[in-house]
Design a protein around this motif. Structure first.
Motif, mmCIF file in Angstrom:
data_model
loop_
_atom_site.group_PDB
_atom_site.id
_atom_site.type_symbol
_atom_site.label_atom_id
_atom_site.label_comp_id
_atom_site.label_asym_id
_atom_site.label_seq_id
_atom_site.Cartn_x
_atom_site.Cartn_y
_atom_site.Cartn_z
ATOM 1 N N TRP A 1 0.856 -1.179 0.000
ATOM 2 C CA TRP A 1 0.000 0.000 0.000
ATOM 3 C C TRP A 1 0.889 1.225 0.000
ATOM 4 O O TRP A 1 2.049 1.159 0.356
ATOM 5 N N ASN A 2 0.325 2.349 -0.462
ATOM 6 C CA ASN A 2 1.094 3.591 -0.440
ATOM 7 C C ASN A 2 0.258 4.698 0.176
ATOM 8 O O ASN A 2 -0.958 4.606 0.269
ATOM 9 N N PHE A 3 0.943 5.742 0.606
ATOM 10 C CA PHE A 3 0.307 6.794 1.384
ATOM 11 C C PHE A 3 1.247 7.982 1.481
ATOM 12 O O PHE A 3 2.427 7.882 1.149
ATOM 13 N N HIS A 4 0.713 9.090 1.963
ATOM 14 C CA HIS A 4 1.509 10.257 2.321
ATOM 15 C C HIS A 4 1.663 10.282 3.837
ATOM 16 O O HIS A 4 0.716 9.990 4.562
ATOM 17 N N VAL A 5 2.834 10.634 4.313
ATOM 18 C CA VAL A 5 3.037 10.855 5.739
ATOM 19 C C VAL A 5 2.291 12.137 6.104
ATOM 20 O O VAL A 5 2.306 13.101 5.345
ATOM 21 N N ASN A 6 1.622 12.144 7.265
ATOM 22 C CA ASN A 6 0.876 13.341 7.656
ATOM 23 C C ASN A 6 1.837 14.510 7.911
ATOM 24 O O ASN A 6 3.037 14.318 8.075
ATOM 25 N N VAL A 7 1.300 15.723 7.942
ATOM 26 C CA VAL A 7 2.146 16.912 8.050
ATOM 27 C C VAL A 7 2.885 16.997 9.383
ATOM 28 O O VAL A 7 3.888 17.705 9.486
ATOM 29 N N TRP A 8 2.431 16.275 10.402
ATOM 30 C CA TRP A 8 3.101 16.283 11.701
ATOM 31 C C TRP A 8 4.214 15.244 11.783
ATOM 32 O O TRP A 8 4.955 15.201 12.743
ATOM 33 N N GLY A 9 4.323 14.368 10.774
ATOM 34 C CA GLY A 9 5.358 13.337 10.780
ATOM 35 C C GLY A 9 5.111 12.257 11.815
ATOM 36 O O GLY A 9 6.049 11.688 12.353
ATOM 37 N N THR A 10 3.834 11.949 12.080
ATOM 38 C CA THR A 10 3.496 10.960 13.109
ATOM 39 C C THR A 10 2.751 9.751 12.551
ATOM 40 O O THR A 10 2.163 8.988 13.313
ATOM 41 N N THR A 11 2.742 9.584 11.245
ATOM 42 C CA THR A 11 2.001 8.477 10.639
ATOM 43 C C THR A 11 2.501 7.139 11.183
ATOM 44 O O THR A 11 3.701 6.899 11.288
ATOM 45 N N LEU A 12 1.551 6.271 11.520
ATOM 46 C CA LEU A 12 1.840 4.923 12.017
ATOM 47 C C LEU A 12 0.860 3.965 11.369
ATOM 48 O O LEU A 12 -0.352 4.207 11.392
ATOM 49 N N PHE A 13 1.359 2.907 10.751
ATOM 50 C CA PHE A 13 0.530 1.805 10.281
ATOM 51 C C PHE A 13 0.915 0.571 11.076
ATOM 52 O O PHE A 13 2.087 0.196 11.132
ATOM 53 N N PHE A 14 -0.062 -0.047 11.714
ATOM 54 C CA PHE A 14 0.168 -1.299 12.434
ATOM 55 C C PHE A 14 -0.663 -2.374 11.761
ATOM 56 O O PHE A 14 -1.741 -2.119 11.229
ATOM 57 N N CYS A 15 -0.111 -3.592 11.755
ATOM 58 C CA CYS A 15 -0.740 -4.686 11.023
ATOM 59 C C CYS A 15 -0.817 -5.931 11.889
ATOM 60 O O CYS A 15 0.159 -6.299 12.550
ATOM 61 N N SER A 16 -1.971 -6.586 11.843
ATOM 62 C CA SER A 16 -2.124 -7.905 12.450
ATOM 63 C C SER A 16 -1.799 -8.930 11.376
ATOM 64 O O SER A 16 -2.319 -8.852 10.265
ATOM 65 N N VAL A 17 -0.927 -9.861 11.708
ATOM 66 C CA VAL A 17 -0.512 -10.904 10.776
ATOM 67 C C VAL A 17 -0.861 -12.251 11.395
ATOM 68 O O VAL A 17 -0.543 -12.505 12.562
ATOM 69 N N THR A 18 -1.519 -13.112 10.612
ATOM 70 C CA THR A 18 -1.882 -14.440 11.087
ATOM 71 C C THR A 18 -1.398 -15.477 10.076
ATOM 72 O O THR A 18 -1.699 -15.368 8.880
ATOM 73 N N THR A 19 -0.624 -16.432 10.557
ATOM 74 C CA THR A 19 -0.191 -17.571 9.753
ATOM 75 C C THR A 19 -0.555 -18.837 10.512
ATOM 76 O O THR A 19 -0.982 -18.773 11.670
ATOM 77 N N LYS A 20 -0.347 -19.994 9.902
ATOM 78 C CA LYS A 20 -0.602 -21.233 10.632
ATOM 79 C C LYS A 20 0.479 -21.473 11.695
ATOM 80 O O LYS A 20 0.335 -22.319 12.547
ATOM 81 N N HIS A 21 1.537 -20.666 11.661
ATOM 82 C CA HIS A 21 2.631 -20.776 12.629
ATOM 83 C C HIS A 21 2.424 -19.875 13.841
ATOM 84 O O HIS A 21 3.136 -19.985 14.825
ATOM 85 N N GLY A 22 1.478 -18.923 13.749
ATOM 86 C CA GLY A 22 1.216 -18.010 14.856
ATOM 87 C C GLY A 22 0.687 -16.689 14.344
ATOM 88 O O GLY A 22 0.406 -16.529 13.155
ATOM 89 N N SER A 23 0.550 -15.718 15.255
ATOM 90 C CA SER A 23 0.028 -14.413 14.870
ATOM 91 C C SER A 23 0.624 -13.333 15.764
ATOM 92 O O SER A 23 1.193 -13.617 16.815
ATOM 93 N N GLY A 24 0.480 -12.122 15.343
ATOM 94 C CA GLY A 24 0.968 -10.984 16.114
ATOM 95 C C GLY A 24 0.574 -9.690 15.447
ATOM 96 O O GLY A 24 0.102 -9.673 14.311
ATOM 97 N N THR A 25 0.752 -8.580 16.166
ATOM 98 C CA THR A 25 0.491 -7.243 15.632
ATOM 99 C C THR A 25 1.798 -6.473 15.649
ATOM 100 O O THR A 25 2.516 -6.477 16.647
#
Length: 148
Positions: A86-110
């Motif tokens: 995915w693509n995006f612009h960083v916000n004007v304050w420079g505080t952009t954060l993308f967090f992702c939940s990942v799930t596999t058959k081996h485990g999961s996490g954020t």
């Protein structure tokens, strides 16, 4: 309207356009020099792209669901050997954060897969032992966290 008035109006328009162009160029140079000084604020944010590769050796899929404060990118199933981006612009304050939940058959996490203050980490791979940051599209940089 006389020819003299038209010429004067045209000259005024040219002057205004030149002034605006110069001001925009100066503002861009200030913003770029501020970024060189480590300041996060920018009037001219650049496009960023995050890529997450499926490098699960057993050929299985994984599911990823990414969000920021402002955007929910939804849930996606990524097949073996494929990637999610995915693509995006960083916000004007420079505080952009993308967090992702990942799930596999081996485990999961954020995981925080993009933080504006650490913007070098834009490429990731999902593997059996965890989420790996990549310094290029092929070489490992470090392991973020193990899947639980």
């Amino acid at each position: 309207m006389s020819l003299c008035s038209i010429k004067a109006a045209l000259l005024l328009v040219v002057f205004l356009v030149a002034s605006l162009w110069s001001s925009a160029k100066s503002a861009r140079q200030v913003a770029e020099s501020n970024n060189d000084l480590g300041l996060k604020f920018s009037l001219f944010p650049k496009w960023k792209a995050v890529i997450v590769f499926n490098k699960l050796e057993d050929g299985s899929d994984f599911t990823i669901h990414c969000k920021s404060k402002d955007d929910d990118l939804g849930s996606h199933v990524i097949s073996a050997g494929k990637f999610y981006t995915w693509n995006f612009h960083v916000n004007v304050w420079g505080t952009t954060l993308f967090f992702c939940s990942v799930t596999t058959k081996h485990g999961s996490g954020t995981y925080d897969l993009y933080k504006a203050e650490n913007e070098t980490d834009l490429n990731w791979s999902i593997e059996e032992d965890g989420v790996h940051g990549l310094d290029s599209l092929t070489h490992f940089k470090w392991t973020n966290q193990l899947l639980i």
